[in-house]
Design a protein around this motif. Structure first.
Motif, PDB file in Angstrom:
ATOM      1  N   ASP A   1       0.852  -1.183   0.000  1.00 22.74           N
ATOM      2  CA  ASP A   1       0.000   0.000   0.000  1.00 22.74           C
ATOM      3  C   ASP A   1       0.891   1.236   0.000  1.00 22.74           C
ATOM      4  OD1 ASP A   1      -2.565   0.925  -0.187  1.00 22.74           O
ATOM      5  OD2 ASP A   1      -3.192   0.226   1.781  1.00 22.74           O
ATOM      6  N   TYR A   2       0.368   2.366  -0.476  1.00 18.69           N
ATOM      7  CA  TYR A   2       1.134   3.609  -0.523  1.00 18.69           C
ATOM      8  C   TYR A   2       0.179   4.794  -0.435  1.00 18.69           C
ATOM      9  CZ  TYR A   2      -0.231   3.179  -5.458  1.00 18.69           C
ATOM     10  OH  TYR A   2      -0.946   3.012  -6.622  1.00 18.69           O
ATOM     11  N   SER A   3       0.722   5.964  -0.142  1.00 20.53           N
ATOM     12  CA  SER A   3      -0.082   7.185  -0.032  1.00 20.53           C
ATOM     13  C   SER A   3      -0.574   7.615  -1.399  1.00 20.53           C
ATOM     14  CB  SER A   3       0.748   8.302   0.590  1.00 20.53           C
ATOM     15  OG  SER A   3       1.120   7.943   1.896  1.00 20.53           O
ATOM     16  N   LEU A   4      -1.760   8.189  -1.431  1.00 25.40           N
ATOM     17  CA  LEU A   4      -2.413   8.522  -2.691  1.00 25.40           C
ATOM     18  C   LEU A   4      -2.375  10.020  -2.981  1.00 25.40           C
ATOM     19  CD1 LEU A   4      -5.523   6.222  -2.165  1.00 25.40           C
ATOM     20  CD2 LEU A   4      -3.454   5.706  -3.468  1.00 25.40           C
ATOM     21  N   ALA A   5      -2.328  10.326  -4.265  1.00 27.54           N
ATOM     22  CA  ALA A   5      -2.419  11.709  -4.731  1.00 27.54           C
ATOM     23  C   ALA A   5      -3.891  12.124  -4.667  1.00 27.54           C
ATOM     24  CB  ALA A   5      -1.884  11.799  -6.152  1.00 27.54           C
ATOM     25  N   PRO A   6      -4.230  13.348  -4.648  1.00 27.48           N
ATOM     26  CA  PRO A   6      -3.385  14.530  -4.766  1.00 27.48           C
ATOM     27  C   PRO A   6      -2.777  14.998  -3.450  1.00 27.48           C
ATOM     28  CG  PRO A   6      -5.678  15.211  -4.738  1.00 27.48           C
ATOM     29  CD  PRO A   6      -5.657  13.696  -4.674  1.00 27.48           C
ATOM     30  N   ASP A   7      -3.177  14.402  -2.332  1.00 21.68           N
ATOM     31  CA  ASP A   7      -2.626  14.820  -1.042  1.00 21.68           C
ATOM     32  C   ASP A   7      -1.130  14.526  -0.938  1.00 21.68           C
ATOM     33  OD1 ASP A   7      -5.124  15.688  -0.206  1.00 21.68           O
ATOM     34  OD2 ASP A   7      -5.639  13.743   0.653  1.00 21.68           O
ATOM     35  N   TYR A   8      -0.688  13.449  -1.554  1.00 21.53           N
ATOM     36  CA  TYR A   8       0.722  13.054  -1.519  1.00 21.53           C
ATOM     37  C   TYR A   8       1.180  12.829  -2.959  1.00 21.53           C
ATOM     38  CZ  TYR A   8      -0.429  12.556   3.320  1.00 21.53           C
ATOM     39  OH  TYR A   8      -0.859  12.819   4.591  1.00 21.53           O
ATOM     40  N   PRO A   9       1.610  13.907  -3.641  1.00 23.32           N
ATOM     41  CA  PRO A   9       1.931  13.810  -5.062  1.00 23.32           C
ATOM     42  C   PRO A   9       3.196  13.002  -5.334  1.00 23.32           C
ATOM     43  CG  PRO A   9       2.514  15.975  -4.224  1.00 23.32           C
ATOM     44  CD  PRO A   9       1.826  15.239  -3.101  1.00 23.32           C
ATOM     45  N   TYR A  10       3.346  12.656  -6.601  1.00 22.39           N
ATOM     46  CA  TYR A  10       4.532  11.952  -7.076  1.00 22.39           C
ATOM     47  C   TYR A  10       5.777  12.756  -6.693  1.00 22.39           C
ATOM     48  CZ  TYR A  10       7.811   9.799 -10.276  1.00 22.39           C
ATOM     49  OH  TYR A  10       8.882   9.151 -10.795  1.00 22.39           O
ATOM     50  N   PRO A  11       6.837  12.150  -6.245  1.00 21.10           N
ATOM     51  CA  PRO A  11       7.201  10.741  -6.179  1.00 21.10           C
ATOM     52  C   PRO A  11       7.020  10.105  -4.805  1.00 21.10           C
ATOM     53  CG  PRO A  11       9.202  12.009  -5.968  1.00 21.10           C
ATOM     54  CD  PRO A  11       8.064  12.999  -6.071  1.00 21.10           C
ATOM     55  N   THR A  12       6.067  10.568  -4.015  1.00 23.97           N
ATOM     56  CA  THR A  12       5.860  10.015  -2.668  1.00 23.97           C
ATOM     57  C   THR A  12       5.664   8.502  -2.708  1.00 23.97           C
ATOM     58  OG1 THR A  12       4.880  12.093  -1.938  1.00 23.97           O
ATOM     59  CG2 THR A  12       4.438  10.148  -0.594  1.00 23.97           C
ATOM     60  N   ALA A  13       4.798   8.022  -3.592  1.00 23.88           N
ATOM     61  CA  ALA A  13       4.528   6.581  -3.666  1.00 23.88           C
ATOM     62  C   ALA A  13       5.777   5.800  -4.061  1.00 23.88           C
ATOM     63  CB  ALA A  13       3.397   6.308  -4.648  1.00 23.88           C
ATOM     64  N   LEU A  14       6.597   6.363  -4.923  1.00 25.20           N
ATOM     65  CA  LEU A  14       7.834   5.698  -5.331  1.00 25.20           C
ATOM     66  C   LEU A  14       8.806   5.604  -4.161  1.00 25.20           C
ATOM     67  CD1 LEU A  14       9.389   4.403  -7.631  1.00 25.20           C
ATOM     68  CD2 LEU A  14      10.220   6.680  -8.249  1.00 25.20           C
ATOM     69  N   LYS A  15       8.899   6.667  -3.379  1.00 22.27           N
ATOM     70  CA  LYS A  15       9.738   6.623  -2.180  1.00 22.27           C
ATOM     71  C   LYS A  15       9.230   5.548  -1.232  1.00 22.27           C
ATOM     72  CE  LYS A  15      10.939  11.512  -2.263  1.00 22.27           C
ATOM     73  NZ  LYS A  15      10.851  12.779  -1.533  1.00 22.27           N
ATOM     74  N   GLN A  16       7.918   5.497  -1.043  1.00 15.06           N
ATOM     75  CA  GLN A  16       7.355   4.506  -0.134  1.00 15.06           C
ATOM     76  C   GLN A  16       7.616   3.082  -0.615  1.00 15.06           C
ATOM     77  OE1 GLN A  16       3.299   6.349   0.413  1.00 15.06           O
ATOM     78  NE2 GLN A  16       3.749   5.671   2.493  1.00 15.06           N
ATOM     79  N   LEU A  17       7.513   2.843  -1.903  1.00 15.18           N
ATOM     80  CA  LEU A  17       7.814   1.511  -2.427  1.00 15.18           C
ATOM     81  C   LEU A  17       9.259   1.141  -2.124  1.00 15.18           C
ATOM     82  CD1 LEU A  17       7.012  -1.022  -3.973  1.00 15.18           C
ATOM     83  CD2 LEU A  17       7.544   0.199  -6.099  1.00 15.18           C
ATOM     84  N   SER A  18      10.134   2.094  -2.236  1.00 16.74           N
ATOM     85  CA  SER A  18      11.546   1.856  -1.918  1.00 16.74           C
ATOM     86  C   SER A  18      11.720   1.459  -0.451  1.00 16.74           C
ATOM     87  CB  SER A  18      12.351   3.112  -2.238  1.00 16.74           C
ATOM     88  OG  SER A  18      13.687   2.959  -1.886  1.00 16.74           O
ATOM     89  N   TYR A  19      11.074   2.204   0.434  1.00 12.11           N
ATOM     90  CA  TYR A  19      11.157   1.891   1.863  1.00 12.11           C
ATOM     91  C   TYR A  19      10.554   0.522   2.158  1.00 12.11           C
ATOM     92  CZ  TYR A  19      11.800   6.988   2.124  1.00 12.11           C
ATOM     93  OH  TYR A  19      12.231   8.267   1.942  1.00 12.11           O
ATOM     94  N   CYS A  20       9.456   0.216   1.494  1.00  7.67           N
ATOM     95  CA  CYS A  20       8.772  -1.054   1.707  1.00  7.67           C
ATOM     96  C   CYS A  20       9.643  -2.230   1.267  1.00  7.67           C
ATOM     97  CB  CYS A  20       7.443  -1.061   0.963  1.00  7.67           C
ATOM     98  SG  CYS A  20       6.490  -2.549   1.271  1.00  7.67           S
ATOM     99  N   VAL A  21      10.263  -2.117   0.109  1.00  4.04           N
ATOM    100  CA  VAL A  21      11.118  -3.214  -0.375  1.00  4.04           C
ATOM    101  C   VAL A  21      12.284  -3.429   0.581  1.00  4.04           C
ATOM    102  CG1 VAL A  21      12.667  -3.940  -2.232  1.00  4.04           C
ATOM    103  CG2 VAL A  21      10.426  -2.986  -2.776  1.00  4.04           C
ATOM    104  N   GLN A  22      12.834  -2.341   1.090  1.00  2.00           N
ATOM    105  CA  GLN A  22      13.915  -2.479   2.065  1.00  2.00           C
ATOM    106  C   GLN A  22      13.429  -3.243   3.302  1.00  2.00           C
ATOM    107  OE1 GLN A  22      15.588   1.192   3.448  1.00  2.00           O
ATOM    108  NE2 GLN A  22      17.213   0.168   4.579  1.00  2.00           N
ATOM    109  N   LYS A  23      12.242  -2.923   3.780  1.00  2.00           N
ATOM    110  CA  LYS A  23      11.678  -3.601   4.960  1.00  2.00           C
ATOM    111  C   LYS A  23      11.385  -5.071   4.658  1.00  2.00           C
ATOM    112  CE  LYS A  23       9.566  -3.688   9.024  1.00  2.00           C
ATOM    113  NZ  LYS A  23       9.924  -4.932   9.654  1.00  2.00           N
TER     114      LYS A  23
END
Length: 192
Positions: free
Chosen positions: A134-156
């Motif tokens: 899962d990741y934060s949704l736009a427009p409240d959290y615009p790109y590249p927020t979701a990409l950053k979150q995917l990166s953090y998630c894969v690390q975890k």
């Protein structure tokens, strides 16, 4: 002779279009690759989410084990993933792990789509575990927020690989719509 000139001009136009498209993709990959979106980036706080998998809810999903709402470190909301994994006694049969990123045009959707679609169960029964991100949704959290979150998630996920029975050499990234976009961009950042 005029026909030969026309064919050469057509090939030149096709080459220029492909060159422009390649340059465009290269620029996007360079932009993403030089920012702090790579796994291991410094911008998140490890205190933002517990690192213990026991915090999540453990359920049964048919003959598989499901860990719901496992948190990953992020300062943004919707920082959870669900892990649909084989029971410990069947882990040797696992062919790989699918990291699935949901779609929704960056503005809707959630990881809950897994339980609504029969093809996830088919993947599990074929020998693949599924991690739904899962990741934060736009427009409240615009790109590249979701990409950053995917990166953090894969690390975890890689940190929890022993608990989840994941072989890091057998990861498959999949998604729908915006999720495919995020998965592809994440892979570009890791291989660029």
């Amino acid at each position: 002779m005029g026909k030969v000139h026309f064919i050469g001009k057509k090939k030149l136009q096709k080459f220029l279009r492909m060159a422009f498209f390649s340059l465009f993709i290269f620029c996007i990959a360079g932009f993403v690759g030089t920012s702090d979106t790579l796994a291991g980036s410094r911008r998140y706080s490890k205190a933002a989410a517990p690192v213990n998998i026991a915090v999540s809810r453990r359920d049964a999903y048919y003959e598989f084990t499901c860990y719901k709402d496992i948190p990953y470190p992020s300062t943004y909301p919707n920082n959870y993933y669900d892990a649909y994994v084989y029971p410990n006694e069947r882990r040797k049969k696992v062919l790989g792990t699918i990291i699935y990123v949901h779609g929704g045009g960056f503005v809707s959707g959630s990881k809950e789509v897994v339980e609504d679609n029969p093809y996830f169960l088919a993947w599990l029964r074929s020998g693949f575990q599924v991690i739904a991100v899962d990741y934060s949704l736009a427009p409240d959290y615009p790109y590249p927020t979701a990409l950053k979150q995917l990166s953090y998630c894969v690390q975890k996920i890689l940190e929890d690989r022993d608990k989840l029975g994941i072989n890091p050499r057998k990861l498959i990234f999949m998604g729908d719509s915006a999720g495919v976009n995020l998965a592809g961009q994440f892979l570009l950042t890791q291989t660029n």
